[in-house]
Design an enzyme around this catalytic site. Structure first.
Site, PDB file in Angstrom:
ATOM      1  N   THR A 160      -1.750   8.085   2.380  1.00  0.00           N
ATOM      2  CA  THR A 160      -1.604   6.622   2.407  1.00  0.00           C
ATOM      3  C   THR A 160      -2.421   6.067   3.578  1.00  0.00           C
ATOM      4  OG1 THR A 160       0.239   6.583   3.960  1.00  0.00           O
ATOM      5  CG2 THR A 160       0.795   6.909   1.621  1.00  0.00           C
TER       6      THR A 160
ATOM      7  N   TYR B 114       8.133   7.007  17.063  1.00  0.00           N
ATOM      8  CA  TYR B 114       8.248   7.111  15.601  1.00  0.00           C
ATOM      9  C   TYR B 114       9.396   8.051  15.239  1.00  0.00           C
ATOM     10  CZ  TYR B 114       6.888   7.967  10.723  1.00  0.00           C
ATOM     11  OH  TYR B 114       6.884   8.077   9.358  1.00  0.00           O
TER      12      TYR B 114
ATOM     13  N   SER C  89      11.490  10.252   7.178  1.00  0.00           N
ATOM     14  CA  SER C  89      10.361  11.176   7.299  1.00  0.00           C
ATOM     15  C   SER C  89      10.935  12.556   7.629  1.00  0.00           C
ATOM     16  CB  SER C  89       9.472  10.704   8.455  1.00  0.00           C
ATOM     17  OG  SER C  89       8.548  11.689   8.842  1.00  0.00           O
TER      18      SER C  89
ATOM     19  N   LYS D 139      12.962   7.110  13.277  1.00  0.00           N
ATOM     20  CA  LYS D 139      13.380   7.749  12.021  1.00  0.00           C
ATOM     21  C   LYS D 139      14.706   8.511  12.214  1.00  0.00           C
ATOM     22  CE  LYS D 139       9.855   6.358   9.497  1.00  0.00           C
ATOM     23  NZ  LYS D 139      10.018   5.329   8.446  1.00  0.00           N
TER      24      LYS D 139
ATOM     25  N   SER E  78       0.846  -1.203   0.000  1.00  0.00           N
ATOM     26  CA  SER E  78       0.000   0.000   0.000  1.00  0.00           C
ATOM     27  C   SER E  78       0.876   1.246   0.000  1.00  0.00           C
ATOM     28  CB  SER E  78      -0.930   0.022   1.233  1.00  0.00           C
ATOM     29  OG  SER E  78      -0.180   0.122   2.424  1.00  0.00           O
TER      30      SER E  78
HETATM   31  N1  NAP Z   1       2.338   8.722   4.649  1.00  0.00           N
HETATM   32  C1  NAP Z   1       3.071   9.648   5.229  1.00  0.00           C
HETATM   33  O1  NAP Z   1       2.574  10.747   5.509  1.00  0.00           O
HETATM   34  C2  NAP Z   1       4.507   9.369   5.523  1.00  0.00           C
HETATM   35  C3  NAP Z   1       5.324  10.462   5.865  1.00  0.00           C
HETATM   36  C4  NAP Z   1       6.663  10.243   6.140  1.00  0.00           C
HETATM   37  C5  NAP Z   1       7.183   8.959   6.084  1.00  0.00           C
HETATM   38  N2  NAP Z   1       6.372   7.913   5.769  1.00  0.00           N
HETATM   39  C6  NAP Z   1       6.974   6.582   5.742  1.00  0.00           C
HETATM   40  O2  NAP Z   1       6.676   5.953   4.520  1.00  0.00           O
HETATM   41  C7  NAP Z   1       6.778   4.544   4.670  1.00  0.00           C
HETATM   42  C8  NAP Z   1       5.575   3.895   3.995  1.00  0.00           C
HETATM   43  O3  NAP Z   1       4.386   4.256   4.694  1.00  0.00           O
HETATM   44  P1  NAP Z   1       3.023   4.645   3.964  1.00  0.00           P
HETATM   45  O4  NAP Z   1       2.767   6.063   4.267  1.00  0.00           O
HETATM   46  O5  NAP Z   1       3.039   4.199   2.561  1.00  0.00           O
HETATM   47  O6  NAP Z   1       1.985   3.813   4.857  1.00  0.00           O
HETATM   48  P2  NAP Z   1       1.168   2.481   4.573  1.00  0.00           P
HETATM   49  O7  NAP Z   1       0.238   2.675   3.424  1.00  0.00           O
HETATM   50  O8  NAP Z   1       0.576   2.111   5.899  1.00  0.00           O
HETATM   51  O9  NAP Z   1       2.284   1.419   4.145  1.00  0.00           O
HETATM   52  C9  NAP Z   1       3.082   0.753   5.082  1.00  0.00           C
HETATM   53  C10 NAP Z   1       3.622  -0.498   4.426  1.00  0.00           C
HETATM   54  O10 NAP Z   1       4.462  -1.179   5.360  1.00  0.00           O
HETATM   55  C11 NAP Z   1       4.074  -2.549   5.392  1.00  0.00           C
HETATM   56  N3  NAP Z   1       4.335  -3.135   6.697  1.00  0.00           N
HETATM   57  C12 NAP Z   1       3.865  -2.723   7.903  1.00  0.00           C
HETATM   58  N4  NAP Z   1       4.297  -3.526   8.862  1.00  0.00           N
HETATM   59  C13 NAP Z   1       5.047  -4.484   8.271  1.00  0.00           C
HETATM   60  C14 NAP Z   1       5.766  -5.607   8.743  1.00  0.00           C
HETATM   61  N5  NAP Z   1       5.800  -5.932  10.055  1.00  0.00           N
HETATM   62  N6  NAP Z   1       6.432  -6.382   7.853  1.00  0.00           N
HETATM   63  C15 NAP Z   1       6.404  -6.089   6.533  1.00  0.00           C
HETATM   64  N7  NAP Z   1       5.753  -5.022   6.028  1.00  0.00           N
HETATM   65  C16 NAP Z   1       5.086  -4.235   6.887  1.00  0.00           C
HETATM   66  C17 NAP Z   1       2.579  -2.539   5.085  1.00  0.00           C
HETATM   67  O11 NAP Z   1       2.159  -3.782   4.545  1.00  0.00           O
HETATM   68  P3  NAP Z   1       1.433  -4.974   5.343  1.00  0.00           P
HETATM   69  O12 NAP Z   1       0.476  -4.364   6.307  1.00  0.00           O
HETATM   70  O13 NAP Z   1       0.781  -5.746   4.226  1.00  0.00           O
HETATM   71  O14 NAP Z   1       2.534  -5.737   6.000  1.00  0.00           O
HETATM   72  C18 NAP Z   1       2.536  -1.471   4.002  1.00  0.00           C
HETATM   73  O15 NAP Z   1       2.854  -2.040   2.751  1.00  0.00           O
HETATM   74  C19 NAP Z   1       6.859   4.294   6.174  1.00  0.00           C
HETATM   75  O16 NAP Z   1       8.187   3.999   6.537  1.00  0.00           O
HETATM   76  C20 NAP Z   1       6.421   5.613   6.780  1.00  0.00           C
HETATM   77  O17 NAP Z   1       6.997   5.834   8.043  1.00  0.00           O
HETATM   78  C21 NAP Z   1       5.055   8.087   5.492  1.00  0.00           C
END
Ligand code: NAP
Length: 263
Positions: free
Chosen positions: A188, A153, A140, A157, A15
């Protein structure tokens, strides 16, 4: 086709940013390894990829460190090498320090920091055999400054920057490149899966996330940054100004952030 026939391994590909990265790298001609826990979602991502590269689905829980070596072995057997490892899987937090069970602090560090370090250390020997490779870490803006409700968190990071800046310096001469990506708000599932103090999921799309950047645009910027071998890249909307305030007026930042409860 800047990544034609390159092998790109994306964690957290079921995702959000990881899913969008799968589409972006597929369009660039890469072979993909897609990892996350939800296999059915990985299948959907695979089916939606438009490129001609091969795709290996490798579903596993990143915090199960004892299976990392087997998973790396499976990738090497299938593709022979890893050119780019994108450490993207992560979990966020929505709880104040004193309302957060210590087990939750640990859980966030296990996934966002230790699993990334562990998998990377399993992959690098194979990159060295091929005289190079690229490690990408999705951090992040909160890897650069801290806000309330995100203590573990932010810590996880920040830790990534400390570790991977050292790794970059150590392995530069052996052809290993490191790109640290610092997104702001991205639309997301991140807030839905963010952990509350008792370890349950927050379960809501927060307003900040709903108004965030589109994952596809973020993914495109990440692919560009990897191609240019940038060491660090910031991808954010207006919240990116917080980075500047923190850097140039840290006292002011400290006063402002005390009142912030961003959801
Ligand atoms: N969205 C934001 O605003 C934002 C901002 C800054 C940084 N980030 C960073 O971006 C990255 C991706 O997040 P996202 O925003 O795309 O959120 P997301 O849609 O919740 O995606 C998170 C992904 O991590 C996987 N995941 C979670 N726990 C896991 C585990 N134990 N083993 C393997 N896979 C795991 C999930 O897949 P499953 O549940 O299928 O395992 C999913 O594919 C993260 O590191 C987040 O900290 C996001």
């Amino acid at each position: 086709m800047r990544f034609r026939n390159k092998v790109v391994w994306i964690t957290g590909a079921s995702s959000g940013i990881g899913e969008a990265l799968a589409y972006a790298f597929s369009a660039e001609g890469a072979h993909l390894v897609l990892t996350a826990r939800r296999q059915e979602r990985l299948e959907q991502v695979k089916n939606a990829c438009k490129g001609e590269g091969k795709i290996l689905l490798l579903p596993f829980d990143m915090t199960h460190l004892d299976c990392h070596a087997t998973m790396v072995g499976a990738v090497i057997e299938h593709f022979g090498q890893v050119d780019v490892l994108v450490n993207n899987a992560g979990v966020s937090q929505r709880s104040l320090v004193m309302e957060t069970d210590f087990s939750v602090d640990r859980r966030i560090m296990e996934l966002n920091y230790f699993s990334v370090v562990h998998l990377t250390k399993q992959v690098i020997p194979f990159m060295l055999q091929h005289e190079g490779g690229h490690i990408v870490v999705v951090s992040s803006l909160l890897g650069k400054f801290s806000t309330p409700l995100r203590s573990a968190y932010c810590a996880s990071k920040h830790a990534l920057h400390g570790y991977f800046n050292a790794l970059r310096a150590e392995l530069y001469d052996q052809g290993i490149r490191v790109t640290i990506v610092c997104p702001g708000f991205v639309k997301t599932e991140v807030s839905q899966h963010a952990l509350r103090g008792d370890g349950t999921e927050h379960g809501q799309v927060d307003p900040s996330i709903a108004k965030g950047l589109e994952p596809n645009k973020v993914a495109q910027r990440i692919v560009d940054a990897i191609h240019k071998k940038k060491e660090e890249v910031f991808i954010a909307g207006p919240e990116g100004f917080a980075l500047l305030i923190n850097r140039f007026a840290p006292g002011l930042f400290s006063k402002i952030i005390r009142k912030a409860r961003v959801t």
